[in-house]
Design an enzyme around this catalytic site. Sequence first.
Site, short mmCIF file in Angstrom:
data_model
loop_
_atom_site.label_atom_id
_atom_site.label_comp_id
_atom_site.label_asym_id
_atom_site.label_seq_id
_atom_site.Cartn_x
_atom_site.Cartn_y
_atom_site.Cartn_z
N HIS A 68 0.88 -1.18 0.00
CA HIS A 68 0.00 0.00 0.00
C HIS A 68 0.92 1.23 0.00
O HIS A 68 1.79 1.35 -0.86
CB HIS A 68 -0.93 -0.12 1.22
CG HIS A 68 -2.07 0.85 1.28
ND1 HIS A 68 -2.40 1.69 0.26
CD2 HIS A 68 -2.97 1.12 2.27
CE1 HIS A 68 -3.46 2.43 0.60
NE2 HIS A 68 -3.82 2.10 1.83
N HIS A 87 -2.11 -1.99 -9.84
CA HIS A 87 -3.14 -1.46 -8.95
C HIS A 87 -4.36 -2.34 -9.04
O HIS A 87 -4.68 -2.86 -10.11
CB HIS A 87 -3.50 -0.02 -9.37
CG HIS A 87 -4.19 0.72 -8.29
ND1 HIS A 87 -5.54 0.66 -8.09
CD2 HIS A 87 -3.70 1.54 -7.33
CE1 HIS A 87 -5.85 1.41 -7.05
NE2 HIS A 87 -4.76 1.95 -6.57
N ASP A 97 2.81 5.78 -6.41
CA ASP A 97 4.05 5.65 -5.64
C ASP A 97 5.29 5.59 -6.50
O ASP A 97 6.41 5.67 -5.99
CB ASP A 97 3.98 4.39 -4.76
CG ASP A 97 2.90 4.50 -3.71
OD1 ASP A 97 2.81 5.57 -3.10
OD2 ASP A 97 2.15 3.54 -3.52
N1 CMC Z 1 5.19 -6.37 -10.52
C1 CMC Z 1 5.11 -7.56 -11.19
N2 CMC Z 1 3.99 -8.26 -11.32
C2 CMC Z 1 2.88 -7.76 -10.76
C3 CMC Z 1 2.87 -6.54 -10.07
C4 CMC Z 1 4.09 -5.84 -9.98
N3 CMC Z 1 4.15 -4.66 -9.32
N4 CMC Z 1 1.63 -6.29 -9.61
C5 CMC Z 1 0.86 -7.32 -10.02
N5 CMC Z 1 1.62 -8.20 -10.70
C6 CMC Z 1 1.16 -9.44 -11.36
C7 CMC Z 1 0.81 -10.50 -10.31
O1 CMC Z 1 1.93 -11.30 -10.01
C8 CMC Z 1 -0.28 -11.25 -11.03
O2 CMC Z 1 0.33 -12.07 -12.02
P1 CMC Z 1 -0.30 -13.54 -12.35
O3 CMC Z 1 -1.64 -13.25 -12.94
O4 CMC Z 1 0.67 -14.13 -13.31
O5 CMC Z 1 -0.38 -14.25 -11.04
C9 CMC Z 1 -1.05 -10.18 -11.80
O6 CMC Z 1 -0.08 -9.13 -12.02
C10 CMC Z 1 -2.23 -9.63 -11.05
O7 CMC Z 1 -1.78 -9.09 -9.80
P2 CMC Z 1 -2.52 -9.24 -8.41
O8 CMC Z 1 -1.50 -9.49 -7.35
O9 CMC Z 1 -3.66 -10.19 -8.53
O10 CMC Z 1 -3.11 -7.77 -8.26
P3 CMC Z 1 -3.73 -7.14 -6.95
O11 CMC Z 1 -4.84 -6.29 -7.39
O12 CMC Z 1 -4.02 -8.16 -5.93
O13 CMC Z 1 -2.52 -6.25 -6.38
C11 CMC Z 1 -1.07 -4.47 -5.94
C12 CMC Z 1 -2.41 -4.90 -6.53
C13 CMC Z 1 -0.98 -2.95 -5.94
C14 CMC Z 1 -0.98 -4.96 -4.47
C15 CMC Z 1 0.08 -5.10 -6.79
O14 CMC Z 1 -0.01 -4.64 -8.12
C16 CMC Z 1 1.44 -4.82 -6.19
O15 CMC Z 1 1.88 -5.52 -5.28
N6 CMC Z 1 2.17 -3.75 -6.70
C17 CMC Z 1 3.46 -3.37 -6.15
C18 CMC Z 1 3.27 -2.59 -4.86
C19 CMC Z 1 2.74 -1.20 -5.13
O16 CMC Z 1 3.22 -0.48 -5.98
N7 CMC Z 1 1.74 -0.80 -4.32
C20 CMC Z 1 1.15 0.54 -4.40
C21 CMC Z 1 -0.28 0.48 -4.83
S1 CMC Z 1 -0.95 2.04 -5.36
C22 CMC Z 1 -0.98 3.18 -4.09
C23 CMC Z 1 -1.18 2.67 -2.75
O17 CMC Z 1 -2.10 1.91 -2.45
O18 CMC Z 1 -0.39 3.08 -1.91
#
Ligand code: CMC
Length: 436
Positions: free
Chosen positions: A268, A307, A363
Amino acid sequence: MTKDTVTITDNRTNQTYTFPVVKGTIRAMDLRQIKTSPDDFGLMTYDPAFMNTASCQSSISFIDGELGILRYRGYPIETLAEHCTFLEVAYLLLFGELPTGAELKNWVHEITHHTMLHETTKQFMESFRYDAHPMGMLVSTVAALSTVYPEARDIDDPKNRLLQMKRLIGKMPSIAAMSYRHSLGFPYVYPDNDLSYTENFMNMLWKMVEPKYVADPVLARALDILFILHADHEQNCSANTMRSVGSAHTDPYLTTAASAAALAGPLHGGANEEVLKMLDAIGSKANVPAYLKKIKEGHGKLMGFGHRVYKNYDPRAKIIKWAAEQVFNVTGRNAKLDIALELERIALEDDYFVKRKLYPNVDFYSGIIYQAMGFKPEMFTVLFAIPRTAGWLAQWQEMLADSEQKIARPRQIYVGQNVREFLPIAQRASLVATEH
Ligand code: CMC
């Protein structure tokens, strides 16, 4: 039969049920009518991580994740960032309308006069370890305010609620600045009521021996814009925490501390700190392809990318890129920007990221600006928490005023043991003898 309904056939019983569809949703409680026998509990939905569940009705912020749109109370984020101050936007989030000139003047006065911390709160902060993480200090100190203002527990009185909200918005920058000065071993600087919200924050961060701190207007405005962009973001993890903890009628200081704790996580708000660490680890533009290859092979995540809701460019990231240019005109260019731009360029052309609709989020660039302004990465999430407090409080108020809301209490699917025989301690076998 009206068209705004959905009909479900339960193949276990051959019974059909028709439920109304309102605003693209059906009521989960309607499903409880679907039973196999009178004793059956009724059908539930299973939705880990709330992937497809609306937990509330809200009129605060609106996101269209496919189109990359963010609006606060109907106003596009781009317009607010261009024309408003952060406190104006905080007013909008909390009261639903932009303030008139007189209302804004009064609001700014009120917030400005709630920036002081009680001396016991200052002493409380002084007792943290010299290297305590500023986010840990912030979370604990916001919780500690609950002991300073015990009347905050009366959450049913709207006047009392408003007073605590003003205190929280006023004191957040003071707590943040103090946590920063603490980590440097510098004395705390008291607020200066002549200054704007962000100028005063900068004063409390960076004033040394000069009689009056004068913030660079470009940097103060950039910080104000960053605060606007971070102020609210509908039902994100920390807003959901605010609503969930607040639904137990916990006081707003403890509730805000819980939300800040959620924000601290690297998935987050903590992601901005992780982005900087990642850019440091990559080191140079030339190393970007190799780094992305590792990510695609499943070694970690590209921090600042992806996201839950945005499946397009995060509109906040676009504005932050613009603000970065303004800041760099004053501070000089942060060399990490080139690595970030290269990372973005290659990722946006790469199948892995394109297929999963992974774009830079808020971020990704914010940390680069904050670092150019002189902040250590450990402060980045604290900078996120200051403006988000306005959003959390707007969500909290809306939740309390919503007659449909009750204490947040999800159901579960129990997958544990059935009832079994109790064994006295001497008769129990260790599961794994070598563990513990
Ligand atoms: N790098 C590489 N792969 C990713 C990333 C990433 N940053 N984010 C998602 N994926 C992949 C994930 O591995 C999955 O792949 P597969 O379908 O092969 O298993 C696919 O994309 C879908 O991801 P998800 O984990 O189901 O997506 P989610 O909605 O549960 O997670 C998230 C959203 C923000 C937690 C995630 O994208 C993430 O961990 N990003 C990096 C951390 C980040 O930048 N967080 C800030 C969010 S925005 C502002 C805030 O909230 O502060």
